[in-house]
Design an enzyme around this catalytic site. Structure first.
Site, PDB file in Angstrom:
ATOM      1  N   ARG A  63       1.226  -1.437  -0.202  1.00  0.00           N
ATOM      2  CA  ARG A  63      -0.160  -0.230   0.237  1.00  0.00           C
ATOM      3  C   ARG A  63       0.898   1.317  -0.113  1.00  0.00           C
ATOM      4  NH1 ARG A  63      -2.059   0.938   6.470  1.00  0.00           N
ATOM      5  NH2 ARG A  63      -0.758  -0.074   6.926  1.00  0.00           N
ATOM      6  N   LYS A  83       3.232   6.883   1.711  1.00  0.00           N
ATOM      7  CA  LYS A  83       1.772   5.121   1.906  1.00  0.00           C
ATOM      8  C   LYS A  83       0.372   5.113   2.586  1.00  0.00           C
ATOM      9  CE  LYS A  83       2.808   3.041   6.623  1.00  0.00           C
ATOM     10  NZ  LYS A  83       3.675   2.282   7.793  1.00  0.00           N
ATOM     11  N   ASP A  95      -6.276  -3.652   0.158  1.00  0.00           N
ATOM     12  CA  ASP A  95      -6.815  -2.359  -0.917  1.00  0.00           C
ATOM     13  C   ASP A  95      -5.973  -1.569  -1.658  1.00  0.00           C
ATOM     14  OD1 ASP A  95      -6.745  -1.045   2.068  1.00  0.00           O
ATOM     15  OD2 ASP A  95      -8.561  -1.252   2.038  1.00  0.00           O
ATOM     16  N   GLY A  96      -4.610  -1.430  -0.673  1.00  0.00           N
ATOM     17  CA  GLY A  96      -3.420  -0.857  -0.845  1.00  0.00           C
ATOM     18  C   GLY A  96      -3.972   0.443  -0.173  1.00  0.00           C
ATOM     19  N   ARG A 147       6.318  10.010   3.712  1.00  0.00           N
ATOM     20  CA  ARG A 147       7.047  10.023   4.731  1.00  0.00           C
ATOM     21  C   ARG A 147       8.325  10.231   3.988  1.00  0.00           C
ATOM     22  NH1 ARG A 147       6.292   4.094   7.023  1.00  0.00           N
ATOM     23  NH2 ARG A 147       7.098   3.241   4.951  1.00  0.00           N
ATOM     24  N   ASP A 223      10.788  -6.855   7.588  1.00  0.00           N
ATOM     25  CA  ASP A 223      10.048  -6.121   6.760  1.00  0.00           C
ATOM     26  C   ASP A 223      10.157  -4.440   7.924  1.00  0.00           C
ATOM     27  OD1 ASP A 223       8.602  -7.903   8.364  1.00  0.00           O
ATOM     28  OD2 ASP A 223       6.974  -6.124   7.133  1.00  0.00           O
ATOM     29  N   ASN A 224      10.135  -4.339   8.940  1.00  0.00           N
ATOM     30  CA  ASN A 224      10.397  -2.733   9.384  1.00  0.00           C
ATOM     31  C   ASN A 224      11.667  -2.534  10.647  1.00  0.00           C
ATOM     32  OD1 ASN A 224       7.854  -3.104   8.781  1.00  0.00           O
ATOM     33  ND2 ASN A 224       6.440  -4.268  10.739  1.00  0.00           N
TER      34      ASN A 224
HETATM   35  P1  AMP Z   1       3.137  -3.345   7.824  1.00  0.00           P
HETATM   36  O1  AMP Z   1       2.275  -3.863   9.054  1.00  0.00           O
HETATM   37  O2  AMP Z   1       2.067  -1.971   7.729  1.00  0.00           O
HETATM   38  O3  AMP Z   1       4.187  -2.712   7.983  1.00  0.00           O
HETATM   39  O4  AMP Z   1       3.100  -3.693   6.826  1.00  0.00           O
HETATM   40  C1  AMP Z   1       3.245  -4.928   6.418  1.00  0.00           C
HETATM   41  C2  AMP Z   1       2.690  -5.671   5.327  1.00  0.00           C
HETATM   42  O5  AMP Z   1       1.145  -5.356   4.659  1.00  0.00           O
HETATM   43  C3  AMP Z   1       2.891  -5.080   4.151  1.00  0.00           C
HETATM   44  O6  AMP Z   1       3.800  -5.226   3.053  1.00  0.00           O
HETATM   45  C4  AMP Z   1       2.085  -3.791   3.709  1.00  0.00           C
HETATM   46  O7  AMP Z   1       2.432  -3.279   1.943  1.00  0.00           O
HETATM   47  C5  AMP Z   1       1.036  -4.557   4.130  1.00  0.00           C
HETATM   48  N1  AMP Z   1      -0.019  -4.171   3.510  1.00  0.00           N
HETATM   49  C6  AMP Z   1      -0.549  -3.031   5.094  1.00  0.00           C
HETATM   50  N2  AMP Z   1      -2.036  -3.227   4.625  1.00  0.00           N
HETATM   51  C7  AMP Z   1      -2.514  -3.333   3.151  1.00  0.00           C
HETATM   52  C8  AMP Z   1      -3.587  -2.769   2.900  1.00  0.00           C
HETATM   53  N3  AMP Z   1      -4.151  -2.269   3.472  1.00  0.00           N
HETATM   54  N4  AMP Z   1      -3.439  -3.371   1.512  1.00  0.00           N
HETATM   55  C9  AMP Z   1      -2.094  -3.755   0.483  1.00  0.00           C
HETATM   56  N5  AMP Z   1      -1.162  -3.898   1.436  1.00  0.00           N
HETATM   57  C10 AMP Z   1      -1.022  -3.795   2.971  1.00  0.00           C
HETATM   58 MG    MG Z   2       6.005  -2.567   7.292  1.00  0.00          MG
END
Ligand code: AMP
Ligand code: MG
Length: 464
Positions: A63, A83, A95-96, A147, A223-224
């Site tokens: 996303r 983001k 949904d991105g 960001r 990944d974080n």
């Molecule tokens: P995060 O927990 O925000 O670091 O996200 C973990 C993974 O989930 C990353 O690859 C994000 O891009 C993916 N992700 C989180 N929210 C969405 C969303 N609404 N649509 C698509 N991918 C998502």
């Molecule tokens: Mg992340």
């Protein structure tokens, strides 16, 4: 219907961008990902990652979009990243999109971390999209966070290529990361190993700083975890009020994997994953030797972290250098704080006040208990041995111990006002207070106080 509801003018300026132009409709379209600058080629980045210990070979920007890179006024290369800007090839079932509450949280907490002197990605703008985005609990106002990061390379970026056994690209990525973050290592004998050590050093410093301000990231997946050593991806993060090392806020962290007190050992675990990803390109006669070399570097993390942590804690206690026994002194204070879940942030300001002769705040926090008196005597004896003036020491403490942190109940109030009434004023006020966290100002007592006793237990959500 893109509208910029928060714009970080100071950061825009640092980036050499024209804040007034950004604030225009064209600027909003740009920061919402509806139009790209002429010479930009936006991309979604691939990465893998260990999430809560389990490996996902293909995560990526589901996303998010890297609009491009900028050279800032200091000559530093920075990523400008959106983001919540919509679906990408990595969206999987998602949904991105992003919603206003979590986007605001990232803006507020990230900027607070910056003001506290903690390395972090920065928030340039919050843009509302005018859309309603469906989430658990009902539709929410859609939003996008613009960001800025010194790069978006993650441990997971290395894991992505390594898991595909694309060793040539792992090598290229090592070179790229070194050029971008550690140019002095360009001619190193063993670049991959040197990169591992550089990341280890930066992350040790970073997590020590988190511990020093009571910050809990909440989702320390690989990944974080950045290569740059910046805090990234503020999801269910929060600052601790009452001190308890087992504190967890995230709704999805059922076993406390990412609890406050676990953060150093989780970082160590994440470094082991980076080491594994780098193994094929570590210089060694054979794989067994590569493993031995890399393991030794991963295992050295504990001692390196301890040094960083002792430095952070000594500064918090007004000690300008670390001596034998200081780690124990700090640890014993934390034990006393944990015994009564004493407010983490106010304790250190109260200690400085006590040095200036005002003991009442400290006594109120610890209910005038004997153990804190005994600890106080030890601490002041140690301070006397260091020879500085007490008042100067108290002032030095106040320069590293904040009065104001993003208090959970106030952040929640601001997020609610934004999501329910599109009222951004409470968020703007918090942002303004937190921009100067070390200077007590009149009329802002509310922002310095711990949550009222009827607030909580506090639960945070990823907003995904
Ligand atoms: P995060 O927990 O925000 O670091 O996200 C973990 C993974 O989930 C990353 O690859 C994000 O891009 C993916 N992700 C989180 N929210 C969405 C969303 N609404 N649509 C698509 N991918 C998502
Ligand atoms: Mg992340």
């Amino acid at each position: 219907d893109a509208r910029i509801v928060l714009l970080n003018r100071e950061l825009a300026d640092e980036l050499g961008l024209d804040a007034d132009a950004l604030a225009s409709d064209d600027g909003a379209a740009l920061l919402a990902g509806m139009s790209a600058p002429e010479d930009a080629r936006p991309i979604a980045q691939a990465y893998a990652g260990h999430q809560f210990g389990g490996f996902s070979p293909r995560l990526g920007d589901g996303r998010a979009l890297l609009l491009g890179e900028l050279i800032d006024r200091r000559g530093q290369r920075r990523d400008l990243h959106l983001k919540g800007s919509g679906r990408t090839p990595f969206s999987r079932g998602g949904d991105g999109k992003a919603v206003l509450g979590p986007v605001l949280r990232e803006y507020l907490i990230g900027e607070a971390m910056h003001a506290l002197g903690v390395p972090t990605t920065r928030a340039l703008a919050v843009v509302t999209t005018g859309e309603r985005v469906v989430r658990a609990g009902g539709p929410k106002p859609g939003a996008i966070l613009a960001r800025v990061a010194s790069s978006h390379l993650r441990i997971g970026t290395f894991e992505f290529l390594s898991a595909r056994r694309d060793h040539e690209r792992v090598r290229q990525l090592v070179d790229y990361a070194i050029r971008r973050h550690d140019p002095h290592l360009m001619d190193a004998e063993d670049p991959a190993l040197e990169l591992l050590k550089a990341v280890r050093g930066r992350q040790a410093k970073l997590v020590a700083q988190w511990m020093g301000v009571g910050f809990i990231h909440g989702v320390m997946n690989t990944d974080n975890t950045t290569i740059s050593g910046e805090t990234i991806d503020y999801g269910p993060c929060a600052f601790m009020d009452g001190f308890d090392p087992e504190t967890v806020f995230s709704s999805i962290d059922h076993h406390g994997r990412y609890a406050y007190g676990n953060q150093p050992s989780i970082l160590n675990w994440n470094l082991a994953r980076l080491a594994e990803a780098l193994l094929p390109v570590v210089k060694a006669p054979d794989q067994e030797t590569a493993i031995e070399i890399a393991t030794a570097e991963v295992e050295a993390f504990g001692a390196i972290f301890l040094r960083e942590w002792e430095q952070v804690m000594c500064a918090k206690l007004g000690l300008s250098e670390v001596r034998d026994g200081d780690g124990r002194l700090a640890g014993d204070l934390l034990d006393l704080m944990a015994a009564d879940t004493v407010d983490f942030t106010t304790t250190f300001r109260a200690l400085a006040e006590a040095l200036r002769g005002g003991r009442s705040a400290l006594e109120a926090l610890f209910a005038g208990s004997d153990p804190i008196d005994a600890w106080y005597t030890r601490w002041t004896a140690r301070l006397e041995a260091s020879g500085d003036e007490p008042a100067a020491r108290a002032d030095a403490m106040d320069r590293v111990n904040p009065v104001y942190i993003p208090r959970n109940h106030l952040v929640e109030e601001a997020l609610d006002a934004a999501e329910e009434e599109l009222d951004l004023e409470p968020a703007r006020r918090i942002h303004a207070v937190l921009a100067e966290p070390f200077t007590r100002r009149s009329g802002l007592d509310r922002y310095a106080e711990a949550a009222p006793t009827d607030f909580g237990p506090y639960v945070t959500y990823c907003g995904t």
